[in-house]
Design an enzyme around this catalytic site. Structure first.
Site, PDB file in Angstrom:
ATOM      1  N   GLU A  25    -126.154 -70.929  26.651  1.00  0.00           N
ATOM      2  CA  GLU A  25    -125.576 -69.696  26.136  1.00  0.00           C
ATOM      3  C   GLU A  25    -125.468 -68.627  27.227  1.00  0.00           C
ATOM      4  OE1 GLU A  25    -124.040 -69.240  23.459  1.00  0.00           O
ATOM      5  OE2 GLU A  25    -124.596 -71.056  22.390  1.00  0.00           O
ATOM      6  N   TYR A 108    -126.326 -61.494  20.539  1.00  0.00           N
ATOM      7  CA  TYR A 108    -125.611 -62.765  20.394  1.00  0.00           C
ATOM      8  C   TYR A 108    -126.475 -63.939  20.845  1.00  0.00           C
ATOM      9  CZ  TYR A 108    -122.847 -66.780  21.502  1.00  0.00           C
ATOM     10  OH  TYR A 108    -122.414 -68.079  21.580  1.00  0.00           O
ATOM     11  N   ASP A 126    -119.394 -64.770  18.467  1.00  0.00           N
ATOM     12  CA  ASP A 126    -118.775 -64.744  19.786  1.00  0.00           C
ATOM     13  C   ASP A 126    -117.279 -64.509  19.626  1.00  0.00           C
ATOM     14  OD1 ASP A 126    -117.775 -67.140  18.848  1.00  0.00           O
ATOM     15  OD2 ASP A 126    -118.453 -68.346  20.551  1.00  0.00           O
TER      16      ASP A 126
END
Length: 343
Positions: A25, A108, A126
């Site tokens: 990520e 996030y 996202d």
């Protein structure tokens, strides 16, 4: 994707590794899957556990990251790994709130790790999910102002069970079916309830606030090689652009013509052309100057790196462009290979 767990493994009880999910990520921020795959594989082979990464030398990690861009991510990667190793026993926290306390982890990334690795019902939002939500609910508020509205809509769809599978599925939906151009609506599982498709507005969504034109900055990069083949390089300050990365000494980058900031006394020659690169907020045009310097010359800026220890691949992209311009794209195996075509 090398960080994913297959459906068969999930059924067999295999759980995603929070370290690998976090690593992927962080790398995927502002970067495509295609660009990240090789970096992820190299990183996890060299540092298979978070404790291995925490013990790594900064220069080694920055060198492996070179070319992936957005170098603050690499610095935060190290900081976070060391906090997890030293303060959490090498185990990533399993709550969204605790993950937010770690360096470099925002809402996030915390949601992605907690949902995918720990199956917690956290909402991942996202760019792909934003596009899916905007079309599914026919949201015309332009981004980035629409983010809170899209988050509320995405939260309402996040299930209590199998949240990790859902998070990956909705991201994949945006990446492969509900694409920015030519979405494959005919095979979309949400084709029927999609309000944007029904209204005929889906192709113009999500709307975005127009961006301001990027300014152009100029600078000078000094590529010096000692007669024994060593290169004059500097490690940039940790803060700021390309922080902590290896690069060529140079002038300030400004919108006005650059002023010489010669790092070592030598006969400098200016190379034809420019090394051009685009950052998030501006375009950069670098003039490249080269010099061959004697053994007894001491630099005012930077340090010499022996030829056998120098890897162009350790340089960030803009610095490699300057190197390629200085060498004409040839491998630098001896000092006489500095380009002779100058102006």
């Amino acid at each position: 994707m090398p960080w994913r767990i297959s459906p068969a493994d999930r059924r067999a009880g295999v759980r995603p590794d929070p370290y690998r999910i976090w690593m992927s990520e962080v790398m995927l921020q502002q970067t495509t899957v295609a660009a990240v795959k090789d970096y992820f594989t190299r990183f996890t082979q060299r540092w298979p556990r978070v404790s291995d990464l925490a013990a790594a030398k900064d220069a080694d990690v920055m060198g492996e990251w070179a070319g992936l861009g957005y170098y603050a991510r690499a610095r935060n990667l190290l900081k976070c790994a060391r906090v997890v190793a030293n303060e959490h026993g090498g185990v990533f926290p399993n709550t969204h709130a605790a993950l937010l306390e770690l360096p470099g982890i925002g809402p996030y990334t915390a949601a992605a790790v907690s949902s995918i690795a720990y199956d917690l019902p956290e909402t991942v939002l996202d760019g792909n999910v934003e596009r899916v939500m905007a079309r599914l609910y026919d949201v015309h508020t332009p981004l980035p102002a629409a983010k809170p509205e899209l988050m509320v809509l995405a939260e309402a769809l996040t299930p209590r069970k199998r949240a990790g599978d859902y998070a990956q599925a909705v991201m994949d939906l945006g990446a492969t079916i509900c694409t920015p151009k030519n979405p494959a609506c005919g095979i979309c599982p949400w084709r029927t309830p999609c309000e944007g498709r029904l209204a005929g507005t889906h192709l113009e969504l999500p709307k975005k606030t127009p961006k301001k034109p990027k300014p152009v900055r100029q600078g000078i990069a000094y590529v010096a090689q000692r007669v024994d083949g060593a290169y004059l390089l500097e490690t940039r300050p940790d803060s700021g652009l390309l922080g902590g990365m290896l690069g060529w000494p140079g002038s300030e980058w400004a919108e006005t013509p650059p002023t010489d900031a010669i790092p070592i006394r030598a006969q400098w020659k200016q190379i034809e052309g420019e090394a051009r690169h685009t950052f998030t907020h501006f375009h950069l045009r670098l003039t490249v100057k080269t010099a061959l310097v004697p053994m007894d010359r001491t630099p005012d800026v930077g340090h010499f790196v022996d030829l056998n220890e120098f890897r162009p691949s350790d340089l960030p992209t803009v610095m490699r462009k300057a190197f390629d311009l200085a060498t004409g794209g040839r491998k630098m195996t001896e000092p006489t290979l500095l380009r002779s075509k100058t102006r």
